[in-house]
Design a protein around this motif. Structure first.
Motif, PDB file in Angstrom:
ATOM      1  N   ARG A 185      53.171 -37.673 120.732  1.00 17.97           N
ATOM      2  CA  ARG A 185      53.389 -36.391 121.407  1.00 17.97           C
ATOM      3  C   ARG A 185      53.677 -35.278 120.405  1.00 17.97           C
ATOM      4  O   ARG A 185      53.170 -34.167 120.537  1.00 17.97           O
ATOM      5  CB  ARG A 185      54.556 -36.508 122.399  1.00 17.97           C
ATOM      6  CG  ARG A 185      54.188 -37.166 123.676  1.00 17.97           C
ATOM      7  CD  ARG A 185      55.309 -37.010 124.695  1.00 17.97           C
ATOM      8  NE  ARG A 185      55.098 -37.961 125.762  1.00 17.97           N
ATOM      9  CZ  ARG A 185      56.033 -38.688 126.319  1.00 17.97           C
ATOM     10  NH1 ARG A 185      57.288 -38.569 125.937  1.00 17.97           N
ATOM     11  NH2 ARG A 185      55.744 -39.523 127.282  1.00 17.97           N
ATOM     12  N   ILE A 186      54.509 -35.579 119.446  1.00 20.89           N
ATOM     13  CA  ILE A 186      54.838 -34.589 118.417  1.00 20.89           C
ATOM     14  C   ILE A 186      53.580 -34.187 117.643  1.00 20.89           C
ATOM     15  O   ILE A 186      53.315 -33.012 117.406  1.00 20.89           O
ATOM     16  CB  ILE A 186      55.936 -35.120 117.467  1.00 20.89           C
ATOM     17  CG1 ILE A 186      57.265 -35.209 118.225  1.00 20.89           C
ATOM     18  CG2 ILE A 186      56.063 -34.248 116.228  1.00 20.89           C
ATOM     19  CD1 ILE A 186      58.370 -35.920 117.473  1.00 20.89           C
ATOM     20  N   GLN A 187      52.792 -35.184 117.268  1.00 23.85           N
ATOM     21  CA  GLN A 187      51.560 -34.924 116.520  1.00 23.85           C
ATOM     22  C   GLN A 187      50.562 -34.137 117.378  1.00 23.85           C
ATOM     23  O   GLN A 187      49.918 -33.208 116.901  1.00 23.85           O
ATOM     24  CB  GLN A 187      50.934 -36.235 116.049  1.00 23.85           C
ATOM     25  CG  GLN A 187      49.741 -36.031 115.157  1.00 23.85           C
ATOM     26  CD  GLN A 187      49.201 -37.341 114.616  1.00 23.85           C
ATOM     27  OE1 GLN A 187      49.540 -38.414 115.092  1.00 23.85           O
ATOM     28  NE2 GLN A 187      48.350 -37.232 113.613  1.00 23.85           N
TER      29      GLN A 187
ATOM     30  N   LEU B 281      56.466 -41.086 121.193  1.00 22.89           N
ATOM     31  CA  LEU B 281      57.115 -39.844 120.799  1.00 22.89           C
ATOM     32  C   LEU B 281      56.414 -39.223 119.589  1.00 22.89           C
ATOM     33  O   LEU B 281      56.143 -38.020 119.573  1.00 22.89           O
ATOM     34  CB  LEU B 281      58.599 -40.099 120.494  1.00 22.89           C
ATOM     35  CG  LEU B 281      59.409 -38.868 120.077  1.00 22.89           C
ATOM     36  CD1 LEU B 281      59.399 -37.814 121.184  1.00 22.89           C
ATOM     37  CD2 LEU B 281      60.832 -39.269 119.739  1.00 22.89           C
TER      38      LEU B 281
ATOM     39  N   ALA C  13      51.747 -30.537 117.548  1.00 23.43           N
ATOM     40  CA  ALA C  13      51.480 -29.853 116.284  1.00 23.43           C
ATOM     41  C   ALA C  13      49.997 -29.536 116.153  1.00 23.43           C
ATOM     42  O   ALA C  13      49.613 -28.440 115.720  1.00 23.43           O
ATOM     43  CB  ALA C  13      51.953 -30.699 115.113  1.00 23.43           C
TER      44      ALA C  13
END
Length: 181
Positions: free
Chosen positions: A30-32, A27, A35
């Motif tokens: 994916r967030i990184q 997770l 961004a």
């Protein structure tokens, strides 16, 4: 509880902890990545915007420079308006600058936006009228009619001044377009 059950519970807890850590890591990745992707898109958009701004700025600068050069050439023509030989020599030089202005006019007009395009067209037409008025001044001067020469000179000065005013309006419109970009 015997040792086997405790070991089984400990092993299950370790597996669950490993799964939870893996999911959290996935997770976070994916967030990184999202961004990072958004940052790259923003940087690309900024670079495109800067490139477009510089392209437009250069087109405007080339146009107004070509207007200035042709204005200087026309002033030189006025200075030799009574001499057919000198006038025609300088006129040949000015034709090259007139062609440069025509090219710069097309580019600046295409860069827009519409208010700038209108100012480009107005200024070009004014410089074209200035060219014609200088040619008419030369013809009147060579014709020896001092009254016609004076009339043509007054008309030429009015047209030249109008051209300068339109140049200032173009610069104002161009600055506005560049500030909005």
């Amino acid at each position: 509880m015997n040792g086997n059950e405790a070991a089984l519970i400990a092993a299950g807890a370790a597996v669950l902890a490993s799964v939870a850590t893996g999911l959290a890591t996935a997770l976070a990745a994916r967030i990184q990545a999202g961004a990072s992707h958004r940052t790259q898109l923003a940087q690309l958009e900024h670079a495109k915007s800067q490139s477009r701004y510089m392209q437009r700025r250069q087109a405007y600068a080339d146009f107004v420079k070509a207007v200035g050069v042709l204005h200087s050439q026309l002033a030189d023509l006025v200075a030799v308006a009574g001499s057919s030989t000198a006038f025609h020599e300088k006129q040949q030089e000015a034709r090259t600058d007139r062609a440069t202005l025509m090219s710069a006019t097309h580019v600046a007009f295409l860069e827009g936006p519409a208010p700038v395009g209108e100012r480009v067209r107005d200024l070009y037409n004014s410089v074209d009228r200035y060219w014609t008025s200088v040619d008419r001044l030369h013809a009147a001067t060579c014709g020896g009619d001092s009254e016609a020469t004076q009339d043509r000179r007054q008309q030429m000065v009015m047209i030249r001044n109008e051209s300068r005013r339109l140049r200032d309006l173009f610069v104002e419109a161009a600055r506005g377009a560049l500030e909005d970009a």
